[in-house]
Scaffold this motif. Structure first.
Motif, PDB file in Angstrom:
ATOM      1  N   VAL A 148      29.083  28.935  43.409  1.00  0.00           N
ATOM      2  CA  VAL A 148      28.475  28.951  42.066  1.00  0.00           C
ATOM      3  C   VAL A 148      29.498  29.093  40.949  1.00  0.00           C
ATOM      4  O   VAL A 148      29.294  28.598  39.846  1.00  0.00           O
ATOM      5  N   TYR A 149      30.618  29.784  41.236  1.00  0.00           N
ATOM      6  CA  TYR A 149      31.620  30.031  40.199  1.00  0.00           C
ATOM      7  C   TYR A 149      32.629  28.895  40.114  1.00  0.00           C
ATOM      8  O   TYR A 149      33.563  28.935  39.318  1.00  0.00           O
ATOM      9  N   CYS A 150      32.492  27.897  40.992  1.00  0.00           N
ATOM     10  CA  CYS A 150      33.506  26.843  41.093  1.00  0.00           C
ATOM     11  C   CYS A 150      33.012  25.510  40.561  1.00  0.00           C
ATOM     12  O   CYS A 150      33.736  24.823  39.845  1.00  0.00           O
ATOM     13  N   GLY A 154      42.310  22.279  47.485  1.00  0.00           N
ATOM     14  CA  GLY A 154      41.351  21.200  47.274  1.00  0.00           C
ATOM     15  C   GLY A 154      40.775  21.289  45.880  1.00  0.00           C
ATOM     16  O   GLY A 154      41.484  21.742  44.980  1.00  0.00           O
ATOM     17  N   GLY A 155      39.472  21.067  45.733  1.00  0.00           N
ATOM     18  CA  GLY A 155      38.449  20.869  46.730  1.00  0.00           C
ATOM     19  C   GLY A 155      38.691  21.676  48.004  1.00  0.00           C
ATOM     20  O   GLY A 155      39.217  22.765  47.958  1.00  0.00           O
ATOM     21  N   GLU A 156      38.346  21.073  49.101  1.00  0.00           N
ATOM     22  CA  GLU A 156      38.574  21.727  50.387  1.00  0.00           C
ATOM     23  C   GLU A 156      39.559  20.874  51.192  1.00  0.00           C
ATOM     24  O   GLU A 156      39.229  19.750  51.597  1.00  0.00           O
ATOM     25  N   PRO A 157      40.779  21.393  51.404  1.00  0.00           N
ATOM     26  CA  PRO A 157      41.815  20.555  52.023  1.00  0.00           C
ATOM     27  C   PRO A 157      41.480  20.095  53.440  1.00  0.00           C
ATOM     28  O   PRO A 157      41.920  19.031  53.857  1.00  0.00           O
ATOM     29  N   MET A 211      48.073  27.030  53.273  1.00  0.00           N
ATOM     30  CA  MET A 211      46.840  26.368  52.842  1.00  0.00           C
ATOM     31  C   MET A 211      45.843  27.394  52.320  1.00  0.00           C
ATOM     32  O   MET A 211      45.744  28.503  52.866  1.00  0.00           O
ATOM     33  N   THR A 212      45.121  27.036  51.285  1.00  0.00           N
ATOM     34  CA  THR A 212      43.966  27.816  50.846  1.00  0.00           C
ATOM     35  C   THR A 212      42.726  27.030  51.255  1.00  0.00           C
ATOM     36  O   THR A 212      42.595  25.859  50.896  1.00  0.00           O
ATOM     37  N   THR A 213      41.839  27.658  52.010  1.00  0.00           N
ATOM     38  CA  THR A 213      40.697  26.946  52.584  1.00  0.00           C
ATOM     39  C   THR A 213      39.466  27.846  52.584  1.00  0.00           C
ATOM     40  O   THR A 213      39.589  29.072  52.591  1.00  0.00           O
ATOM     41  N   VAL A 248      42.039  32.415  53.311  1.00  0.00           N
ATOM     42  CA  VAL A 248      40.662  31.964  53.517  1.00  0.00           C
ATOM     43  C   VAL A 248      39.775  32.632  52.469  1.00  0.00           C
ATOM     44  O   VAL A 248      39.861  33.851  52.263  1.00  0.00           O
ATOM     45  N   SER A 249      38.923  31.845  51.835  1.00  0.00           N
ATOM     46  CA  SER A 249      38.028  32.413  50.829  1.00  0.00           C
ATOM     47  C   SER A 249      36.819  33.037  51.500  1.00  0.00           C
ATOM     48  O   SER A 249      36.153  32.401  52.314  1.00  0.00           O
ATOM     49  N   LEU A 250      36.557  34.279  51.186  1.00  0.00           N
ATOM     50  CA  LEU A 250      35.407  34.986  51.773  1.00  0.00           C
ATOM     51  C   LEU A 250      34.970  36.043  50.754  1.00  0.00           C
ATOM     52  O   LEU A 250      35.663  37.040  50.555  1.00  0.00           O
ATOM     53  N   ALA A 256      38.586  36.933  47.726  1.00  0.00           N
ATOM     54  CA  ALA A 256      37.207  37.168  47.293  1.00  0.00           C
ATOM     55  C   ALA A 256      37.144  37.111  45.768  1.00  0.00           C
ATOM     56  O   ALA A 256      37.814  37.883  45.080  1.00  0.00           O
ATOM     57  N   VAL A 257      36.362  36.171  45.253  1.00  0.00           N
ATOM     58  CA  VAL A 257      36.081  36.151  43.806  1.00  0.00           C
ATOM     59  C   VAL A 257      34.872  37.056  43.606  1.00  0.00           C
ATOM     60  O   VAL A 257      33.877  36.949  44.328  1.00  0.00           O
ATOM     61  N   VAL A 258      34.969  37.963  42.643  1.00  0.00           N
ATOM     62  CA  VAL A 258      33.892  38.943  42.477  1.00  0.00           C
ATOM     63  C   VAL A 258      33.059  38.567  41.248  1.00  0.00           C
ATOM     64  O   VAL A 258      33.599  38.386  40.151  1.00  0.00           O
ATOM     65  N   MET A 311      37.238  36.345  38.190  1.00  0.00           N
ATOM     66  CA  MET A 311      36.722  35.002  37.932  1.00  0.00           C
ATOM     67  C   MET A 311      37.328  34.455  36.627  1.00  0.00           C
ATOM     68  O   MET A 311      37.440  35.171  35.637  1.00  0.00           O
ATOM     69  N   MET A 312      37.726  33.178  36.691  1.00  0.00           N
ATOM     70  CA  MET A 312      38.321  32.533  35.516  1.00  0.00           C
ATOM     71  C   MET A 312      37.400  31.414  35.011  1.00  0.00           C
ATOM     72  O   MET A 312      36.705  30.788  35.805  1.00  0.00           O
ATOM     73  N   PRO A 313      37.419  31.143  33.711  1.00  0.00           N
ATOM     74  CA  PRO A 313      36.556  30.086  33.164  1.00  0.00           C
ATOM     75  C   PRO A 313      37.225  28.713  33.162  1.00  0.00           C
ATOM     76  O   PRO A 313      38.383  28.575  32.800  1.00  0.00           O
ATOM     77  N   GLY A 372      37.430  21.203  36.303  1.00  0.00           N
ATOM     78  CA  GLY A 372      36.927  22.426  36.908  1.00  0.00           C
ATOM     79  C   GLY A 372      37.918  22.919  37.945  1.00  0.00           C
ATOM     80  O   GLY A 372      38.857  22.211  38.317  1.00  0.00           O
ATOM     81  N   MET A 373      37.695  24.148  38.434  1.00  0.00           N
ATOM     82  CA  MET A 373      38.601  24.741  39.425  1.00  0.00           C
ATOM     83  C   MET A 373      38.668  23.876  40.684  1.00  0.00           C
ATOM     84  O   MET A 373      39.726  23.729  41.301  1.00  0.00           O
ATOM     85  N   SER A 374      37.532  23.259  41.071  1.00  0.00           N
ATOM     86  CA  SER A 374      37.513  22.476  42.300  1.00  0.00           C
ATOM     87  C   SER A 374      38.405  21.235  42.195  1.00  0.00           C
ATOM     88  O   SER A 374      38.756  20.638  43.196  1.00  0.00           O
ATOM     89  N   ILE A 416      41.370  21.393  40.641  1.00  0.00           N
ATOM     90  CA  ILE A 416      42.748  21.849  40.481  1.00  0.00           C
ATOM     91  C   ILE A 416      43.188  22.579  41.749  1.00  0.00           C
ATOM     92  O   ILE A 416      44.287  22.363  42.252  1.00  0.00           O
ATOM     93  N   GLY A 417      42.307  23.457  42.245  1.00  0.00           N
ATOM     94  CA  GLY A 417      42.591  24.050  43.543  1.00  0.00           C
ATOM     95  C   GLY A 417      43.031  25.498  43.546  1.00  0.00           C
ATOM     96  O   GLY A 417      43.252  26.080  44.598  1.00  0.00           O
ATOM     97  N   GLY A 418      43.200  26.093  42.383  1.00  0.00           N
ATOM     98  CA  GLY A 418      43.550  27.520  42.360  1.00  0.00           C
ATOM     99  C   GLY A 418      45.057  27.720  42.378  1.00  0.00           C
ATOM    100  O   GLY A 418      45.825  26.773  42.385  1.00  0.00           O
TER     101      GLY A 418
HETATM  102  N1  SAM Z   1      38.122  25.164  49.031  1.00  0.00           N
HETATM  103  C1  SAM Z   1      39.263  26.024  49.171  1.00  0.00           C
HETATM  104  C2  SAM Z   1      38.834  27.469  49.167  1.00  0.00           C
HETATM  105  O1  SAM Z   1      37.644  27.742  49.082  1.00  0.00           O
HETATM  106  O2  SAM Z   1      39.710  28.327  49.285  1.00  0.00           O
HETATM  107  C3  SAM Z   1      40.381  25.763  48.177  1.00  0.00           C
HETATM  108  C4  SAM Z   1      40.032  25.446  46.764  1.00  0.00           C
HETATM  109  S1  SAM Z   1      39.298  26.783  45.889  1.00  0.00           S
HETATM  110  C5  SAM Z   1      39.098  26.064  44.298  1.00  0.00           C
HETATM  111  C6  SAM Z   1      40.677  27.881  45.724  1.00  0.00           C
HETATM  112  C7  SAM Z   1      40.353  29.295  45.325  1.00  0.00           C
HETATM  113  O3  SAM Z   1      39.871  29.299  44.017  1.00  0.00           O
HETATM  114  C8  SAM Z   1      39.307  29.967  46.198  1.00  0.00           C
HETATM  115  O4  SAM Z   1      39.784  31.209  46.648  1.00  0.00           O
HETATM  116  C9  SAM Z   1      38.148  30.144  45.244  1.00  0.00           C
HETATM  117  O5  SAM Z   1      37.390  31.257  45.556  1.00  0.00           O
HETATM  118  C10 SAM Z   1      38.875  30.281  43.926  1.00  0.00           C
HETATM  119  N2  SAM Z   1      38.050  30.005  42.747  1.00  0.00           N
HETATM  120  C11 SAM Z   1      37.198  28.990  42.544  1.00  0.00           C
HETATM  121  N3  SAM Z   1      36.636  29.061  41.323  1.00  0.00           N
HETATM  122  C12 SAM Z   1      37.162  30.150  40.724  1.00  0.00           C
HETATM  123  C13 SAM Z   1      37.010  30.757  39.447  1.00  0.00           C
HETATM  124  N4  SAM Z   1      36.192  30.260  38.533  1.00  0.00           N
HETATM  125  N5  SAM Z   1      37.737  31.854  39.176  1.00  0.00           N
HETATM  126  C14 SAM Z   1      38.591  32.375  40.097  1.00  0.00           C
HETATM  127  N6  SAM Z   1      38.794  31.846  41.303  1.00  0.00           N
HETATM  128  C15 SAM Z   1      38.077  30.754  41.621  1.00  0.00           C
END
Ligand code: SAM
Length: 326
Positions: free
Chosen positions: A26-28, A66-69, A93-95, A117-119, A158-160, A188-190, A320-322, A324-326
């Motif tokens: 939802v935040y991505c 990614g997206g999701e690499p 890798m960030t996944t 790993v995002s969790l 973990a994004v809170v 969380m970033m905008p 959007g973040m998706s 750019i990839g973080g």
């Molecule tokens: N799909 C992969 C993943 O979930 O890790 C890589 C891409 S994802 C955009 C990279 C990281 O950015 C993840 O840890 C995700 O939780 C974080 N992220 C996405 N949107 C964000 C936001 N608005 N603010 C902060 N972190 C964010």
């Protein structure tokens, strides 16, 4: 060597391999996100060519995102090609971990060093609400497979988000008692796409730390008080792992930035939270020489912005973040 006009040595490249993702956090991104056509994405050989150029300029560290690499076709072969590039010391890798139970072993064999790993929660229902499409068990299996394959030290991101998972930081922190993992809490970033949620439901690092300390007592400072990448490190008394606090919003770490980003469509993104980008893919496809491309990269990095402008209300809206990839 690539140096910006503030004297920062830039040697860490984050490559977004695709803007596609198998979750819709939802935040991505919005659920009905549309993605770029394949023809606009860097092809494998274009990624290798640009990476060799960056390596010649002193870049030694790559993170794939990614997206999701892991949904990128031929991901194992891409990792193999990047890991064997002269000058590249580490490929990580960030996944989201969904596909890791299958891919961790082949990725490790291909030369991947480790994964983040995002969790965001351990609660299956909340996980589904946050990711819209995900099953937490898949991610958990992926984390265990990554550990088994030696993609360590494991870091969990973990994004809170207020109203979604702010209480869950306690159970996430508890994982470090029994696992040698780093659990990293990210403010969380905008960006473009879901800015209302991203600006209205931020939980700050001090709020997260206070909640964890209420449950476990005062945190002990870790890593000798030094930043680990962008994270301030702490640990729970007696824990095997540690906690990382990443606070781009409330306490930016731009002074120590050593990175730049390559978007999946081949733009050099000079600062995560600034719109400024430099197109590398168009000149590459138009036949620019290696020297011309190298000069473009050096010029872009020289002009890297000092840092973001969130405090002044500057929000990057071109991606959007998706994307750019973080
Ligand atoms: N799909 C992969 C993943 O979930 O890790 C890589 C891409 S994802 C955009 C990279 C990281 O950015 C993840 O840890 C995700 O939780 C974080 N992220 C996405 N949107 C964000 C936001 N608005 N603010 C902060 N972190 C964010």
């Amino acid at each position: 060597m690539a140096i910006d006009r503030f004297g920062r040595k830039i040697h860490y490249l984050r490559i977004s391999l695709t803007d596609h993702c198998n979750l819709r956090c939802v935040y991505c991104m919005p659920e009905d996100m549309t993605f770029r056509p394949k023809s606009e994405m860097m092809q494998d050989d274009e990624i290798f060519t640009l990476t060799r150029l960056f390596a010649d300029l002193g870049f030694d560290k790559i993170r794939l995102t990614g997206g999701e690499p892991t949904v990128r076709a031929r991901i194992t072969e891409i990792v193999r090609g990047l890991a064997s590039t002269e000058g590249i010391r580490s490929v990580s890798m960030t996944t989201n971990g969904v596909l890791l139970s299958k891919l961790a072993a082949p990725l490790a064999e291909a030369g991947l060093e480790r994964v983040n790993v995002s969790l965001d929660t351990l609660d299956p229902e909340k996980f589904h609400r946050l990711t819209r499409w995900g099953k937490v068990q898949d991610v958990w299996n992926g984390i265990l497979a990554a550990e088994q394959a030696g993609l360590t030290p494991i870091k969990l991101n973990a994004v809170v988000v207020k109203g979604y998972n702010e209480e869950d930081v306690v159970e996430l922190a508890r994982l470090t008692l029994d696992h040698p993992w780093q659990i990293r809490f990210i403010e969380m970033m905008p960006f473009a796409g879901v800015t209302d949620l991203q600006t209205g439901q931020v939980v700050t690092m001090s709020q997260i730390q206070a909640r964890i300390e209420d449950a476990f007592g005062k945190l002990e400072i870790g890593n000798g008080g030094q930043l680990d990448g962008e994270a301030r490190v702490y640990h729970l008394c007696g824990a095997q792992g540690d906690l990382g606090f990443i606070s781009p919003v409330s306490a930016p770490f731009c002074a120590s930035c050593n990175r730049t980003r390559l978007t999946a469509d081949g733009r050099l993104r000079l600062c995560l939270l600034r719109e400024k980008e430099l197109d590398l893919l168009t000149p590459l496809r138009a036949g620019a020489s290696i020297e011309e491309l190298r000069d473009l990269i050096l010029q872009g990095i020289w002009e890297k912005p000092w840092g973001h402008g969130l405090a002044e209300g500057v929000i990057p809206l071109n991606r959007g973040m998706s994307e750019i990839g973080g």
